[in-house]
Design a protein around this motif. Structure first.
Motif, PDB file in Angstrom:
ATOM      1  N   MET A 111       0.830  -1.204   0.000  1.00  0.00           N
ATOM      2  CA  MET A 111       0.000   0.000   0.000  1.00  0.00           C
ATOM      3  C   MET A 111       0.865   1.255   0.000  1.00  0.00           C
ATOM      4  SD  MET A 111      -3.309   0.567  -0.066  1.00  0.00           S
ATOM      5  CE  MET A 111      -4.398   1.999   0.150  1.00  0.00           C
ATOM      6  N   ALA A 112       1.914   1.247   0.798  1.00  0.00           N
ATOM      7  CA  ALA A 112       2.810   2.400   0.830  1.00  0.00           C
ATOM      8  C   ALA A 112       3.445   2.637  -0.540  1.00  0.00           C
ATOM      9  CB  ALA A 112       3.895   2.196   1.884  1.00  0.00           C
ATOM     10  N   HIS A 144      -9.364   4.980  -3.065  1.00  0.00           N
ATOM     11  CA  HIS A 144      -8.408   3.986  -3.556  1.00  0.00           C
ATOM     12  C   HIS A 144      -8.311   4.051  -5.073  1.00  0.00           C
ATOM     13  CE1 HIS A 144     -10.452   2.614   0.089  1.00  0.00           C
ATOM     14  NE2 HIS A 144      -9.365   1.955   0.416  1.00  0.00           N
ATOM     15  N   GLY A 145      -7.124   4.354  -5.561  1.00  0.00           N
ATOM     16  CA  GLY A 145      -6.896   4.384  -6.994  1.00  0.00           C
ATOM     17  C   GLY A 145      -7.128   5.730  -7.639  1.00  0.00           C
ATOM     18  N   GLN A 146      -7.596   6.716  -6.882  1.00  0.00           N
ATOM     19  CA  GLN A 146      -7.844   8.048  -7.453  1.00  0.00           C
ATOM     20  C   GLN A 146      -6.565   8.880  -7.420  1.00  0.00           C
ATOM     21  OE1 GLN A 146      -8.973  10.015  -9.551  1.00  0.00           O
ATOM     22  NE2 GLN A 146     -11.086  10.378  -8.834  1.00  0.00           N
ATOM     23  N   THR A 147      -6.451   9.788  -8.372  1.00  0.00           N
ATOM     24  CA  THR A 147      -5.313  10.696  -8.432  1.00  0.00           C
ATOM     25  C   THR A 147      -5.801  12.143  -8.508  1.00  0.00           C
ATOM     26  OG1 THR A 147      -5.210  10.599 -10.856  1.00  0.00           O
ATOM     27  CG2 THR A 147      -3.853   9.017  -9.625  1.00  0.00           C
ATOM     28  N   TYR A 148      -4.940  13.044  -8.108  1.00  0.00           N
ATOM     29  CA  TYR A 148      -5.154  14.483  -8.295  1.00  0.00           C
ATOM     30  C   TYR A 148      -4.002  14.996  -9.139  1.00  0.00           C
ATOM     31  CZ  TYR A 148      -5.334  19.504  -7.294  1.00  0.00           C
ATOM     32  OH  TYR A 148      -5.382  20.876  -7.411  1.00  0.00           O
ATOM     33  N   LYS A 149      -4.305  15.427 -10.348  1.00  0.00           N
ATOM     34  CA  LYS A 149      -3.275  15.879 -11.291  1.00  0.00           C
ATOM     35  C   LYS A 149      -2.163  14.837 -11.430  1.00  0.00           C
ATOM     36  CE  LYS A 149      -4.162  20.834 -10.824  1.00  0.00           C
ATOM     37  NZ  LYS A 149      -3.609  22.183 -10.556  1.00  0.00           N
ATOM     38  N   GLY A 150      -2.557  13.573 -11.453  1.00  0.00           N
ATOM     39  CA  GLY A 150      -1.611  12.484 -11.688  1.00  0.00           C
ATOM     40  C   GLY A 150      -0.923  11.950 -10.457  1.00  0.00           C
ATOM     41  N   LYS A 151      -1.143  12.583  -9.292  1.00  0.00           N
ATOM     42  CA  LYS A 151      -0.513  12.130  -8.044  1.00  0.00           C
ATOM     43  C   LYS A 151      -1.560  11.432  -7.186  1.00  0.00           C
ATOM     44  CE  LYS A 151       2.226  13.703  -4.099  1.00  0.00           C
ATOM     45  NZ  LYS A 151       2.778  14.854  -3.351  1.00  0.00           N
ATOM     46  N   MET A 152      -1.178  10.327  -6.562  1.00  0.00           N
ATOM     47  CA  MET A 152      -2.128   9.503  -5.840  1.00  0.00           C
ATOM     48  C   MET A 152      -2.766  10.230  -4.660  1.00  0.00           C
ATOM     49  SD  MET A 152      -2.172   6.673  -7.518  1.00  0.00           S
ATOM     50  CE  MET A 152      -3.278   5.847  -6.384  1.00  0.00           C
ATOM     51  N   CYS A 153      -4.080  10.130  -4.540  1.00  0.00           N
ATOM     52  CA  CYS A 153      -4.739  10.567  -3.317  1.00  0.00           C
ATOM     53  C   CYS A 153      -4.253   9.681  -2.175  1.00  0.00           C
ATOM     54  CB  CYS A 153      -6.258  10.456  -3.465  1.00  0.00           C
ATOM     55  SG  CYS A 153      -6.957  11.644  -4.621  1.00  0.00           S
ATOM     56  N   GLY A 154      -4.080  10.294  -1.029  1.00  0.00           N
ATOM     57  CA  GLY A 154      -3.462   9.606   0.097  1.00  0.00           C
ATOM     58  C   GLY A 154      -1.995   9.953   0.238  1.00  0.00           C
ATOM     59  N   SER A 155      -1.469  10.731  -0.720  1.00  0.00           N
ATOM     60  CA  SER A 155      -0.048  11.113  -0.672  1.00  0.00           C
ATOM     61  C   SER A 155       0.137  12.594  -0.343  1.00  0.00           C
ATOM     62  CB  SER A 155       0.624  10.815  -2.016  1.00  0.00           C
ATOM     63  OG  SER A 155       0.111  11.648  -3.041  1.00  0.00           O
ATOM     64  N   TYR A 199     -13.509  -0.722   4.345  1.00  0.00           N
ATOM     65  CA  TYR A 199     -14.878  -1.202   4.539  1.00  0.00           C
ATOM     66  C   TYR A 199     -15.376  -1.820   3.224  1.00  0.00           C
ATOM     67  CZ  TYR A 199     -19.726  -1.107   6.190  1.00  0.00           C
ATOM     68  OH  TYR A 199     -20.997  -1.463   6.567  1.00  0.00           O
ATOM     69  N   PRO A 200     -16.384  -2.713   3.262  1.00  0.00           N
ATOM     70  CA  PRO A 200     -16.774  -3.452   2.052  1.00  0.00           C
ATOM     71  C   PRO A 200     -17.212  -2.622   0.854  1.00  0.00           C
ATOM     72  CG  PRO A 200     -17.599  -4.600   3.966  1.00  0.00           C
ATOM     73  CD  PRO A 200     -17.026  -3.302   4.470  1.00  0.00           C
ATOM     74  N   ASN A 201     -17.613  -1.363   1.059  1.00  0.00           N
ATOM     75  CA  ASN A 201     -18.015  -0.569  -0.095  1.00  0.00           C
ATOM     76  C   ASN A 201     -16.845   0.152  -0.764  1.00  0.00           C
ATOM     77  OD1 ASN A 201     -17.542   1.402   1.862  1.00  0.00           O
ATOM     78  ND2 ASN A 201     -19.336   2.631   1.310  1.00  0.00           N
ATOM     79  N   LYS A 202     -15.639  -0.036  -0.234  1.00  0.00           N
ATOM     80  CA  LYS A 202     -14.475   0.628  -0.811  1.00  0.00           C
ATOM     81  C   LYS A 202     -13.922  -0.182  -1.983  1.00  0.00           C
ATOM     82  CE  LYS A 202     -14.646   3.787   2.417  1.00  0.00           C
ATOM     83  NZ  LYS A 202     -15.762   3.320   3.266  1.00  0.00           N
ATOM     84  N   HIS A 203     -13.107   0.475  -2.822  1.00  0.00           N
ATOM     85  CA  HIS A 203     -12.531  -0.208  -3.990  1.00  0.00           C
ATOM     86  C   HIS A 203     -11.645  -1.381  -3.577  1.00  0.00           C
ATOM     87  CE1 HIS A 203     -14.347   2.920  -6.150  1.00  0.00           C
ATOM     88  NE2 HIS A 203     -13.423   3.165  -7.067  1.00  0.00           N
ATOM     89  N   ILE A 204     -11.028  -1.273  -2.402  1.00  0.00           N
ATOM     90  CA  ILE A 204     -10.280  -2.379  -1.802  1.00  0.00           C
ATOM     91  C   ILE A 204     -10.903  -2.644  -0.446  1.00  0.00           C
ATOM     92  CG2 ILE A 204      -8.058  -3.126  -0.855  1.00  0.00           C
ATOM     93  CD1 ILE A 204      -6.706  -1.229  -2.804  1.00  0.00           C
ATOM     94  N   THR A 205     -11.245  -3.880  -0.159  1.00  0.00           N
ATOM     95  CA  THR A 205     -11.852  -4.175   1.130  1.00  0.00           C
ATOM     96  C   THR A 205     -11.165  -5.335   1.836  1.00  0.00           C
ATOM     97  OG1 THR A 205     -13.903  -4.752   2.277  1.00  0.00           O
ATOM     98  CG2 THR A 205     -13.603  -5.681   0.078  1.00  0.00           C
ATOM     99  N   THR A 206     -11.137  -5.212   3.154  1.00  0.00           N
ATOM    100  CA  THR A 206     -10.679  -6.309   4.004  1.00  0.00           C
ATOM    101  C   THR A 206     -11.804  -6.705   4.964  1.00  0.00           C
ATOM    102  OG1 THR A 206      -9.725  -4.751   5.601  1.00  0.00           O
ATOM    103  CG2 THR A 206      -8.274  -5.585   3.882  1.00  0.00           C
ATOM    104  N   GLY A 207     -13.032  -6.363   4.626  1.00  0.00           N
ATOM    105  CA  GLY A 207     -14.183  -6.566   5.494  1.00  0.00           C
ATOM    106  C   GLY A 207     -14.337  -5.379   6.416  1.00  0.00           C
ATOM    107  N   GLU A 208     -13.459  -5.250   7.344  1.00  0.00           N
ATOM    108  CA  GLU A 208     -13.216  -4.048   8.137  1.00  0.00           C
ATOM    109  C   GLU A 208     -11.717  -3.831   8.120  1.00  0.00           C
ATOM    110  OE1 GLU A 208     -15.175  -1.908   9.564  1.00  0.00           O
ATOM    111  OE2 GLU A 208     -17.117  -2.894   9.840  1.00  0.00           O
ATOM    112  N   GLY A 209     -11.307  -2.583   8.187  1.00  0.00           N
ATOM    113  CA  GLY A 209      -9.871  -2.313   8.192  1.00  0.00           C
ATOM    114  C   GLY A 209      -9.584  -0.880   7.816  1.00  0.00           C
ATOM    115  N   GLN A 253      -6.787  -7.975  -2.877  1.00  0.00           N
ATOM    116  CA  GLN A 253      -7.587  -6.906  -3.481  1.00  0.00           C
ATOM    117  C   GLN A 253      -6.700  -5.856  -4.162  1.00  0.00           C
ATOM    118  OE1 GLN A 253     -11.459  -5.873  -2.537  1.00  0.00           O
ATOM    119  NE2 GLN A 253     -11.304  -7.964  -3.288  1.00  0.00           N
ATOM    120  N   LEU A 254      -5.615  -5.496  -3.489  1.00  0.00           N
ATOM    121  CA  LEU A 254      -4.725  -4.476  -4.036  1.00  0.00           C
ATOM    122  C   LEU A 254      -4.099  -4.922  -5.350  1.00  0.00           C
ATOM    123  CD1 LEU A 254      -3.462  -1.684  -3.691  1.00  0.00           C
ATOM    124  CD2 LEU A 254      -1.705  -2.712  -2.240  1.00  0.00           C
ATOM    125  N   GLU A 255      -3.900  -6.218  -5.527  1.00  0.00           N
ATOM    126  CA  GLU A 255      -3.357  -6.736  -6.778  1.00  0.00           C
ATOM    127  C   GLU A 255      -4.234  -6.361  -7.972  1.00  0.00           C
ATOM    128  OE1 GLU A 255      -1.244 -10.816  -4.947  1.00  0.00           O
ATOM    129  OE2 GLU A 255      -3.186 -10.912  -5.981  1.00  0.00           O
TER     130      GLU A 255
END
Length: 372
Positions: free
Chosen positions: A43-44, A160-171, A181-191, A241-243
């Motif tokens: 993820m990092a 998850h997977g979104q970018t702002y001007k080509g740079k990853m959101c979350g960065s 959570y299950p409605n996210k693009h990547i889910t672990t059930g809870e996490g 999921q991340l794969e």
């Protein structure tokens, strides 16, 4: 009548079962299994951060972020009113005062132009929350933060997977968080996960996540923390999921564009915008806002759709209208009309990763029945 169309259903047809079996076969099911470090490292690297700390959920990630930044009583943090309660709750529980701004009607994100007027001598940070599929316009936020020496807490729970001007959101944040959570693009059930580039922050988060055990003296504690550890089983799901994140983003954009075609003739609704000049929508959900000319509110439409076996969810009740905060004396004089209107007029329809074209057509047919 067709089978109920759920508002969300994740996809589990990759390596999830294989990795879960590996956890069981090896006996590594707790928070010390090898998938934890693998998920954090992956993820990092994907987001472009030095460090990642896996936790139990997105709410826990926010609370860790606030404490790690040493925000405390008397401090103020500017944030949107239109968001999930976890954002404000993480501040209030730490004694920090949330200062609210309204949101844009088209992107659902905080009105960046209103941030600067809310800054006082007590302002210590801006909590940026990306909502539903498009990111906040980050350049002006970063400029304001630099100008006033403010920290940025970036809630990328839905990005998850979104970018702002080509740079990853979350960065973008001094500290950033994700939810699984299950409605996210990547889910672990809870996490959830906390990400940053600062070694002091990451060590602080790791300690707080693990009851503040002292290295080498496991059951000696000099301060109180939490047990917020993700399990190896959850992390195994996350790795699988991340794969497939690029595939999932593509699928979500297909869902969004398909719904646009199916629903474009319903004159009393506003469909989500496809893109801004800095990002293309990734549709965490497919949100719909009723126009003023519609004779129904969101609650009425959702009730009718439910009777037709179509799952829906309401939009967020804004923070300044939350009874729990009003009872505390918070936000009693706040007037944020866009946030209030979005709650009254907005809802979202089934758009989970596993949705089929047949289900989407069923949703469309029933929306036409209810609204035309």
């Amino acid at each position: 009548m067709c089978k109920m169309v759920p508002v969300n259903e994740p996809l589990w047809n990759g390596n999830e079962k294989k990795y879960l079996c590996e956890c069981i076969d090896t006996g590594w099911i707790s928070s010390e299994g090898p998938f934890i470090k693998k998920f954090e490292k992956s993820m990092a690297e994907y987001i472009g951060r030095k460090y990642a700390i896996a936790v139990t959920n997105g709410t826990a990630a926010l609370e860790l972020a606030v404490i790690a930044l040493e925000l405390s009583e008397g401090d103020e943090v500017i944030m949107p009113s239109f968001t999930i309660i976890s954002c404000a709750q993480s501040l209030v529980k730490a004694g920090v005062k949330p200062v609210l701004v309204d949101s844009e009607l088209d992107t659902f994100n905080m009105k960046v132009e209103d941030i600067e007027s809310k800054i006082t001598k007590n302002t210590k940070a801006i909590m940026v929350v990306h909502i539903y599929g498009l990111p906040v316009d980050m350049d002006p936020v970063l400029e304001i933060a630099k100008k006033y020496n403010l920290k940025i807490i970036e809630d990328a729970a839905e990005m998850h997977g979104q970018t702002y001007k080509g740079k990853m959101c979350g960065s973008f944040g001094d500290i950033s968080i994700f939810s699984f959570y299950p409605n996210k693009h990547i889910t672990t059930g809870e996490g959830g996960m906390v990400l940053c580039n600062n070694e002091v922050l990451v060590r602080r988060c790791e300690s707080l996540r693990n009851l503040c055990f002292i290295p080498g003296k496991r059951f000696v504690h000099k301060e109180l923390g939490w047990n917020l550890r993700m399990t190896n089983i959850q992390a195994a799901l996350g790795v699988a999921q991340l794969e497939r994140i690029n595939e999932f983003v593509t699928k979500k954009r297909w869902i969004g564009k398909t719904y646009h075609e199916l629903l474009k003739d319903i004159d009393v609704i506003i469909l989500p915008i496809l893109k801004k000049d800095f990002a293309e929508n990734i549709y965490l959900v497919f949100p719909i806002v009723l126009k003023d000319v519609c004779g129904k509110n969101a609650e009425e439409v959702m009730k009718e759709l439910g009777q037709l076996e179509i799952g829906t969810r309401p939009f967020f009740l804004p923070m300044h209208k939350q009874p729990v905060f009003n009872k505390m004396g918070l936000f009693l004089n706040d007037e944020l009309p866009n946030s209030e209107k979005l709650y009254e007029k907005g809802f979202y329809i089934p758009s989970g990763m596993a949705i089929t074209i047949e289900q989407m057509q069923e949703v469309s047919n029933n929306l036409h029945k209810v609204l035309i």
